[in-house]
Write a protein that holds these residues in place. Structure first.
Motif, short mmCIF file in Angstrom:
data_model
loop_
_atom_site.label_atom_id
_atom_site.label_comp_id
_atom_site.label_asym_id
_atom_site.label_seq_id
_atom_site.Cartn_x
_atom_site.Cartn_y
_atom_site.Cartn_z
N SER A 94 34.00 19.12 -43.78
CA SER A 94 33.38 18.28 -42.75
C SER A 94 34.40 17.81 -41.72
O SER A 94 34.04 17.43 -40.61
CB SER A 94 32.69 17.08 -43.39
N ALA A 95 35.69 17.85 -42.08
CA ALA A 95 36.75 17.45 -41.16
C ALA A 95 37.31 18.65 -40.38
O ALA A 95 38.27 18.50 -39.62
CB ALA A 95 37.88 16.76 -41.92
N THR A 143 39.50 18.08 -53.19
CA THR A 143 39.45 18.62 -51.83
C THR A 143 39.62 20.12 -51.76
O THR A 143 39.18 20.75 -50.80
CB THR A 143 40.55 17.97 -50.97
N ALA A 196 33.02 16.73 -55.57
CA ALA A 196 32.77 15.32 -55.28
C ALA A 196 34.05 14.49 -55.36
O ALA A 196 34.13 13.42 -54.76
CB ALA A 196 31.73 14.77 -56.24
N THR A 197 35.04 14.99 -56.11
CA THR A 197 36.25 14.19 -56.32
C THR A 197 37.52 14.88 -55.85
O THR A 197 38.57 14.26 -55.79
CB THR A 197 36.41 13.84 -57.81
N TYR A 241 36.73 22.15 -50.03
CA TYR A 241 35.50 21.54 -50.47
C TYR A 241 34.92 20.62 -49.39
O TYR A 241 35.49 20.45 -48.31
CB TYR A 241 35.72 20.77 -51.77
N GLN A 242 33.82 19.97 -49.74
CA GLN A 242 33.01 19.28 -48.75
C GLN A 242 33.77 18.28 -47.89
O GLN A 242 33.63 18.27 -46.67
CB GLN A 242 31.86 18.56 -49.46
N THR A 243 34.58 17.44 -48.50
CA THR A 243 35.22 16.37 -47.73
C THR A 243 36.13 16.91 -46.64
O THR A 243 36.23 16.34 -45.56
CB THR A 243 36.02 15.45 -48.66
N LEU A 244 36.81 18.03 -46.92
CA LEU A 244 37.69 18.62 -45.91
C LEU A 244 36.92 19.54 -44.96
O LEU A 244 37.27 19.64 -43.78
CB LEU A 244 38.83 19.40 -46.57
#
Length: 272
Positions: free
Chosen positions: A140-141, A99, A96-97, A135-138
């Motif tokens: 999705s990119a 990458t 969550a915090t 992780y999730q944030t990257l």
């Protein structure tokens, strides 16, 4: 002691090392808390294990890094000791915090040999695993996990002639042929594989040229005129950023001469 065995346990901030003391070099510069056990298994075979935690809940509860090390040592004859060892260096961050994290696996063999005037310590290491777990944030990119396939060879030999000792060292560590990014070892790779040898978390102090690794004779970092930072790099291969080294091929000739019982002269020539 471990009841019913010859094993000994220890914990706390102490020396957690591999046979070279250069890959896992937690002997002062990187000494951290850990726990482990060591001792004889049977006959000429011994065992050593430790777990250290360089990072523990750095920013949130899920942030941590661990180093795990397991070795067997075997003396087939009195003047030869073989130590195969495996290790895992792992960074787990809160998705969550953060990458990216990583899982670095090491498979190694160390040989310590003494024959006549010759002493030799040779270690070969193969490294595999993930240099970047996105992780999730990257993800999705569109970013991908990055594999790692790398190796290192450390050769340390000495010849003794009375008061004179001559040393011949070779340090080889693979580098990467892709463009080097500012984000270092966890950067994205065009072929999704990192070839650069990466040292374990909070570890790595190679005995190389003094001006670079600052270990052999002094820990003082060499300074370049007009630069605030020195050129020293304890791991010899840096952290993978575009301002540090990328792989290593280092050959050295060293000499020690015991002039008097209280005076030892040392010197060397290094090719990098």
């Amino acid at each position: 002691a471990v009841p019913g065995t010859t094993l000994r346990a220890r914990f706390g901030r102490t020396d957690w090392t591999d046979p070279t003391g250069e890959i896992f070099d937690q002997i002062g510069r990187h000494r951290i808390d850990g726990l482990g056990f060591y001792g004889k298994l049977f006959g000429p075979v011994g065992i050593s294990f430790f777990n250290t935690k360089p990072i523990d809940n750095r920013t949130v509860a899920a942030d941590d890094a661990d180093n795990y090390y397991l070795a067997l040592n075997w003396k087939p004859v009195p003047n030869i000791q073989l130590t195969p060892w495996v290790a895992l260096s792992r960074l787990n961050e809160n998705p969550a915090t953060a990458t990216v994290g990583y899982d670095l696996y090491y498979i190694a063999l160390n040989a310590d040999v003494k024959v006549g005037i010759l002493t030799a310590d040779i270690t070969g290491i193969f490294e595999t695993g993930k240099s970047a777990e996105v992780y999730q944030t990257l993800k999705s990119a569109g970013y991908k996990d990055i594999d790692i396939e790398a190796w290192a060879l450390l050769v340390r030999t000495w010849l003794t002639f009375g008061k004179l000792k001559l040393g011949f060292y070779a340090t080889l560590m693979t580098g990467d042929h892709n463009d080097i990014a500012a984000t270092g070892n966890t950067a994205q790779q065009p072929d999704d594989t990192l070839k650069r040898f990466v040292l374990p978390t909070a570890s790595g102090w190679v005995e190389g040229p003094q001006i670079i690794t600052t270990r052999r004779w002094s820990s003082i970092d060499a300074r370049v005129p007009g630069k605030a930072a020195g050129i020293g790099n304890a791991t010899l291969v840096g952290n993978g950023t575009n301002t540090t080294l990328n792989g290593a091929v280092v050959l050295e000739i060293l000499a020690k001469y015991q002039l008097t019982p209280a005076l030892l002269l040392e010197g060397g020539v290094s090719a990098v």
